[in-house]
Scaffold this motif. Structure first.
Motif, mmCIF file in Angstrom:
data_model
loop_
_atom_site.group_PDB
_atom_site.id
_atom_site.type_symbol
_atom_site.label_atom_id
_atom_site.label_comp_id
_atom_site.label_asym_id
_atom_site.label_seq_id
_atom_site.Cartn_x
_atom_site.Cartn_y
_atom_site.Cartn_z
ATOM 1 N N GLU A 256 49.904 -19.235 -80.554
ATOM 2 C CA GLU A 256 48.981 -20.318 -80.913
ATOM 3 C C GLU A 256 49.309 -21.578 -80.134
ATOM 4 O O GLU A 256 48.425 -22.231 -79.565
ATOM 5 N N PHE A 259 48.839 -20.895 -75.973
ATOM 6 C CA PHE A 259 47.476 -20.822 -75.425
ATOM 7 C C PHE A 259 46.537 -21.875 -75.991
ATOM 8 O O PHE A 259 45.391 -21.986 -75.549
ATOM 9 N N LEU A 261 45.178 -21.995 -79.029
ATOM 10 C CA LEU A 261 44.115 -21.370 -79.821
ATOM 11 C C LEU A 261 44.560 -21.313 -81.276
ATOM 12 O O LEU A 261 45.672 -20.830 -81.558
ATOM 13 N N VAL A 266 41.521 -16.428 -84.280
ATOM 14 C CA VAL A 266 41.776 -15.302 -83.381
ATOM 15 C C VAL A 266 41.980 -14.009 -84.154
ATOM 16 O O VAL A 266 41.452 -12.950 -83.771
ATOM 17 N N VAL A 274 37.393 -13.824 -78.020
ATOM 18 C CA VAL A 274 38.500 -14.794 -78.071
ATOM 19 C C VAL A 274 38.666 -15.407 -76.687
ATOM 20 O O VAL A 274 38.755 -14.677 -75.682
ATOM 21 N N PRO A 275 38.709 -16.741 -76.577
ATOM 22 C CA PRO A 275 38.883 -17.388 -75.255
ATOM 23 C C PRO A 275 40.320 -17.300 -74.755
ATOM 24 O O PRO A 275 40.946 -18.318 -74.451
ATOM 25 N N LEU A 276 40.832 -16.070 -74.680
ATOM 26 C CA LEU A 276 42.187 -15.842 -74.195
ATOM 27 C C LEU A 276 42.176 -15.730 -72.672
ATOM 28 O O LEU A 276 41.114 -15.614 -72.049
ATOM 29 N N ASP A 277 43.339 -15.744 -72.062
ATOM 30 C CA ASP A 277 43.456 -15.642 -70.605
ATOM 31 C C ASP A 277 42.724 -14.391 -70.109
ATOM 32 O O ASP A 277 42.957 -13.273 -70.624
ATOM 33 N N ARG A 310 45.487 -21.610 -70.338
ATOM 34 C CA ARG A 310 45.355 -22.092 -71.706
ATOM 35 C C ARG A 310 43.883 -22.330 -72.030
ATOM 36 O O ARG A 310 43.011 -22.204 -71.165
ATOM 37 N N ALA A 311 43.654 -22.678 -73.278
ATOM 38 C CA ALA A 311 42.273 -22.927 -73.707
ATOM 39 C C ALA A 311 41.680 -24.127 -72.996
ATOM 40 O O ALA A 311 40.458 -24.193 -72.778
ATOM 41 N N ASP A 312 42.515 -25.080 -72.598
ATOM 42 C CA ASP A 312 42.006 -26.271 -71.901
ATOM 43 C C ASP A 312 41.858 -26.043 -70.400
ATOM 44 O O ASP A 312 41.537 -26.977 -69.658
#
Length: 871
Positions: A256, A259, A261, A266, A274-277, A310-312
């Protein structure tokens, strides 16, 4: 169908109920054992009734048939008609068949092994073999032989009777054995059944215990899972688990934070939502698909992931580990992600520290190079100048001052040499020699070297040979002598009005064979126990008081221990305060036999060994571009009876070597058109008559790396300039030696050994002419150097001239001038020196040559006076 269904339900219940399963196993095993026992009993009973009864019946019938045959013979003798004879023949045939059955039947095999039964059977067989001829004869002949046949039959009857009795006896014994075996078998089966039942009972109890343990284990597993969840929630590695449907099962707190998120958004969601890598998501999808591609394994896919997003949208370096978990619920993927940014930062810091350390080592190496060239060279020059000054007429005070300066200079030079030797050993650039020497002679040399220092402190210095064996060994006498001189010198410093003893011991056969022990014992002040190991450390001196009763840098013992280790030996010490010290040097030396005693002579450190002269004349090819060097070397070789053929460069040397055979080739290195290294390679690679001829490099390049390069090119050995007659003779006498050392006094103003050899070879007049030519050459070079241009071409030309002139001045013994010219050669060739350094050598070169020329002139004058006195 109903029965089958009930059995299936029963088996299923057994699998789920441990107790029921154990009971079923016990019952089944009992039934199997009972069946086996019954089978054995029935089999034995069947064997007894079918086989044994048939054997007894056949043997008993043979006796009955023998009686029938006798009766038929008697009837035939009373009424010898055809009918009676037919009955006789039938009775004989029956008896004959019975004997054949007993003789050949497999059921009678064990009976035939009985000696008594075999004897009876042999008599019966002999009877039927004799009687068959009578039985098969015509009636008239048969009637005539009936009395004899009756007698024969009566004689064999007792054997047949004995066979019956033997059979009964044998079968009785056999039956007893069968019964005993049956009883034993039944007892064993019973014991086995009991053991099996006991084992099954114990297994049942064990299974019951396991069942209770399984419940406890399940409870512990639950607790462990709770702890694992706690650990995963607190670890700094991101843990992500995805099931076979692509849903996220685990997403710990580290993931959490890593990443960016929220964990609640998730867990339970499909991976695609999921906006994962993206890289991690693709790798998980490939693993879930079960692709057979070997490049899409967990390790391969994880190795390809170097950065994560990462999410950003920011990226960071990661280390990923991925594995597939197979379970009854299906395939799932476990992913571990580590942010390695801190580790990379630490690695960068370590690399920077390593670079600083390497830079420090490089600076150390440069400092040592400076010490080797810029410190040791002027020190050698200073010592040589002091020795020359000491030969002049001085007052007593001046001579005392010169002696003090000479002693101080030698002490300083020894310190510098110790530092350089330690550095060479630590770098692995120093190796030990393996040459025959006499250990007693080495010890005697040490005593002679240190005896005056010992007497100055009122000490007694003695050698104690405690072995009583040969002292001829194969090893490095120079290093051993260096260690012993250092140890004896230290003992003398810390001993006053005492005794210093050198003990020599050698290992006996079967007891440390091949080991030599050398002990240096003193009766001095001793060493405290806490300092016994510290004294072998670099720059450690035990006497740190302001009075400094002893001198030294603290490098001697450290160097000695390194030298001992280099020779695969050890150096240890035993000491007590006020009781003196014992330094023990243990070395694995190879002893030489009496036939090698002549090889054991060790050259004295005070001077070189006597020159060797070849027993025959040699054809020598001399490749040298300097006319002066060529003339001097040619005269030296010719005066020794050799035939010399000259080549002015490497190309000409190759042409001459391919045209005719020579015994040895003396090859200069720096020559026009083709240098000595290239010329040597061409000679070795060609098919000329000199392909295998020894090639000796004659050069001023004395560095070990350069000598190694010459040897790799195919040269046999190296002679370092300046070349004296003694060294030249030694090289020609042993052309396969690795290197012939340069002059002993390289840092002195004049190398008197080289100059004396030159005067002996050419005479004072020719040497005077050569000195005049060298004087003109030095003047021309000094003028060229003073007005040199800055263009590279001119600098290269001056570098070559410096090299040639260095060889010329070295041949006349101008050692100090040669050092100046070698330094100028490197400055001009490498352009690593400024104008100030080059011009600094200009007046020094001229002044040094003028002083050298004066010393040479003085030596020439002394040679003329000596020649006049001899005349």
């Amino acid at each position: 169908m109903g029965f089958v269904w009930r059995m299936a339900r029963f088996v299923r219940a057994c699998f789920h109920n441990v107790t029921l399963w154990a009971a079923s196993v016990v019952i089944l095993c009992a039934l199997v054992i009972a069946f086996l026992i019954q089978s054995v009993v029935l089999d034995l009973e069947q064997h007894r009734s079918a086989v044994e009864d048939r054997v007894l019946w056949n043997i008993s019938q043979s006796e009955v048939e023998m009686t029938t045959l006798q009766l038929a013979i008697a009837n035939s003798m009373k009424t010898p008609d055809a009918a009676r004879l037919t009955q006789l023949r039938r009775a004989f045939d029956i008896f004959y068949a019975r004997v054949s059955t007993v003789e050949e039947g497999t059921g009678f095999a064990d009976l035939r092994k009985d000696p008594q039964f075999a004897l009876g059977l042999a008599q019966a067989r002999k009877y039927v073999a004799t009687a068959v001829r009578l039985i098969d004869s015509p009636n008239e002949d048969l009637i005539a032989s009936l009395p004899a046949l009756e007698i024969m039959t009566e004689e064999v009857r007792r054997y047949v009777r004995q066979m019956s009795l033997d059979t009964v006896r044998n079968r009785t014994v056999f039956a007893d054995g069968i019964r005993a075996q049956l009883v034993t078998t039944l007892l064993r089966l019973g014991g086995f059944a009991v053991l099996l039942i006991a084992a099954l009972l114990l297994s049942t109890l064990f299974v019951l215990r396991l069942s209770r343990s399984a419940d406890q284990r399940a409870q512990r597993i639950g607790e462990t899972n709770s702890r694992i969840e706690e650990i995963l929630s607190r670890t700094n590695r991101a843990v992500i688990t995805v099931d076979n449907q692509g849903a996220v099962l685990d997403f710990n707190l580290a993931a959490e934070g890593m990443f960016g998120l929220p964990r609640g958004e998730v867990l339970g969601r499909a991976l695609g939502q999921v906006p994962l890598d993206p890289g991690i998501k693709r790798a998980i999808g490939r693993l879930l698909s079960g692709s057979p591609d070997p490049d899409e394994t967990g390790e391969a896919l994880a190795e390809s992931l170097k950065y994560a997003t990462r999410a950003d949208g920011s990226q960071f370096p990661v280390e990923v580990s991925m594995s597939v978990i197979e379970s009854p619920a299906g395939r799932s993927v476990l992913v571990w992600v580590t942010d390695i940014t801190p580790r990379l930062r630490r690695e960068q810091q370590l690399n920077e520290a390593l670079e600083r350390a390497v830079a420090g080592e490089t600076a150390k190496a440069r400092m040592l190079n400076v010490m080797s060239h810029e410190v040791r060279t002027p020190l050698n020059g200073l010592i040589g100048a002091l020795q020359v000054l000491d030969d002049t007429i001085l007052t007593a005070r001046q001579r005392k001052i010169v002696g003090t300066m000479n002693t101080s200079s030698e002490i300083l030079l020894n310190h510098v040499n110790s530092v350089l030797e330690i550095s060479q050993i630590d770098a692995g650039n120093l190796s030990s020699a393996h040459e025959p020497f006499d250990l007693k002679e080495v010890a005697q040399q040490v005593v002679e070297n240190q005896i005056h220092a010992a007497r100055s402190r009122e000490n007694v210095l003695v050698i104690d040979d405690m072995s009583g064996m040969t002292m001829q060994f194969l090893g490095d006498a120079k290093r051993i002598r260096q260690i012993l001189i250092n140890l004896v010198s230290n003992a003398n410093k810390f001993t006053q009005a005492g005794e210093i003893r050198i003990r020599l011991r050698t290992g006996e056969v079967g007891d440390e064979a091949g080991l030599a022990r050398i002990e240096v014992c003193d009766t001095g002040m001793g060493i405290a126990e806490e300092n016994l190991e510290r004294i072998f450390e670099d720059f450690v001196t035990i006497d740190t008081s302001y009075e400094r009763r002893t001198e030294g840098t603290g490098l001697g013992l450290g160097l000695c221990r390194r030298l001992a280790a280099m020779m695969d030996g050890t150096l240890t010490v035993e000491s007590e305060i006020g009781q003196g010290s014992v330094f023990r040097l243990t070395l694995p030396l190879v002893p030489l036999g009496p036939e090698s005693a002549s090889l054991g002579a060790v050259p004295s450190p005070e001077g070189p060994a006597a020159p060797q002269v070849l027993p025959r004349s040699l054809k020598v090819l001399l490749a040298e571009d300097n006319p002066i060097n060529m003339e001097i070397l040619s005269d030296m070789l010719t005066s020794d009876g050799h035939r010399v053929y000259c080549a002015r460069d490497g190309q000409e040397a190759v042409e001459r070597a391919q045209a005719r055979a020579f015994d040895v080739i003396l090859m200069d290195i720096s020559m026009p058109r083709q240098n000595g290294v290239e010329a040597t390679k061409l000679i070795r690679e060609g098919d000329g008559p000199c392909k295998q001829v020894p090639i000796l490099a004659v050069t001023a390049h004395a560095q070990q790396s350069e000598i190694d390069k010459f040897l790799r090119a195919g040269m046999t050995a190296t002679i370092v300039k300046p070349v004296s007659r003694a060294r030249l003779r030694q090289a020609l006498a042993s052309p396969d030696i690795l290197s012939v050392p340069g002059p002993k006094d390289r840092g002195a103003l004049v190398d008197r050994d080289t100059l004396t050899d030159l005067i002996d070879a050419l005479g004072p007049e020719r040497v005077t002419r050569l000195v005049t030519e060298v004087d003109a050459a030095v003047a021309r070079f000094a003028d060229a150097l003073a007005g040199r241009a800055t263009e590279r071409a001119v600098a290269d030309g001056l570098s070559e001239e410096a090299h040639k002139l260095a060889g010329a001045v070295a041949l006349v013994g101008a050692a100090a001038v040669r050092e100046h010219l070698v330094a100028l050669e490197h400055l001009l060739a490498g352009a690593d020196g400024g104008e100030a350094e080059l011009h600094a050598h200009d007046p020094a070169l001229v002044a040094t040559w003028q002083a050298t020329k004066a010393a040479i002139t003085e030596t020439l004058g002394q040679a003329d006076q000596l020649r006049a006195m001899r005349a």
